[in-house]
Enzyme design. Structure first.
Site, PDB file in Angstrom:
ATOM      1  N   ASP A  21       0.879  -1.178   0.000  1.00 23.27           N
ATOM      2  CA  ASP A  21       0.000   0.000   0.000  1.00 23.27           C
ATOM      3  C   ASP A  21       0.910   1.220   0.000  1.00 23.27           C
ATOM      4  OD1 ASP A  21      -1.845   2.006   0.443  1.00 23.27           O
ATOM      5  OD2 ASP A  21      -2.886   0.956   2.034  1.00 23.27           O
ATOM      6  N   LEU A  22       0.778   2.060  -1.008  1.00 20.18           N
ATOM      7  CA  LEU A  22       1.649   3.230  -1.118  1.00 20.18           C
ATOM      8  C   LEU A  22       1.297   4.266  -0.068  1.00 20.18           C
ATOM      9  CD1 LEU A  22       1.642   3.712  -4.994  1.00 20.18           C
ATOM     10  CD2 LEU A  22       3.245   2.388  -3.604  1.00 20.18           C
ATOM     11  N   ASP A  58      -4.173   2.581  -4.836  1.00 14.72           N
ATOM     12  CA  ASP A  58      -2.743   2.626  -4.513  1.00 14.72           C
ATOM     13  C   ASP A  58      -2.299   1.339  -3.817  1.00 14.72           C
ATOM     14  OD1 ASP A  58      -3.984   2.970  -2.052  1.00 14.72           O
ATOM     15  OD2 ASP A  58      -2.674   4.598  -1.408  1.00 14.72           O
TER      16      ASP A  58
END
Length: 182
Positions: free
Chosen positions: A100-101, A143
């Site tokens: 997960d960015l 994301d």
């Protein structure tokens, strides 16, 4: 591949995705040859750029590639996960890594959606670069990414070391991405 000296950002983006997908084995030689022939048609003015790009998007949708990062789609990943589960039940070892960015919303807010798109493309390239043939990287949400490392061999401590090595390479590569002033 190029359009002589006049390369639009849309065209460059389209070919970047095609080349990434070809490099990680998501597109066969025949499909790449079709894209090359279509490129020549665009260069000669026989095929419009928007038609070329729509064609690429249609092919990618059919074979399960998210054209933005050049990775497997969520739907394709679900198929791969089912197959991986079957293989694990037969004794193969696989590992799933969820990514997960951090601060992606901030990037989109500060650089706009084009900056966010550029960030996603670079993450896709980084993931493609650091996984093995037979492994799968996909974008599962805005994301969020899932990496499936298949056919991990060895004892538990060796598996842990192998996964940590892949993760460290990905983390280093993704962490080095800079878009705009972000």
């Amino acid at each position: 591949m190029g359009l002589g000296g006049d390369k639009s950002p849309e065209y460059e983006k389209a070919w970047q995705v095609v080349e990434t997908a070809g490099r990680v084995g998501l597109l066969g030689r025949e499909t790449l040859a079709i894209f090359e022939a279509a490129t020549e048609s665009v260069e000669r003015g026989e095929l419009g750029l928007s038609t070329f790009i729509k064609g690429i998007e249609n092919v990618f949708n059919q074979i399960g590639i998210d054209p933005l990062p050049g990775l497997a789609t969520r739907a394709r990943c679900e198929v791969v996960l089912r197959r991986t589960t079957e293989l694990v039940q037969r004794g193969n070892q696989s590992v799933a890594i969820l990514l997960d960015l951090d601060n992606f919303k901030t990037l989109n807010d500060s650089e706009g959606h084009l900056g966010g798109d550029q960030g996603l493309r670079e993450v896709g390239q980084a993931l493609s670069k650091h996984i093995r043939l037979g492994d799968v990287a996909s974008r599962t949400g805005g994301d969020e990414f899932l990496i499936i490392l298949n056919n991990i061999d060895g004892e538990t401590h060796k598996i842990k070391e192998e996964v940590e090595s892949v993760f460290d390479r990905i983390n280093e590569s993704v962490g080095a991405i800079r878009v705009g002033e972000f």
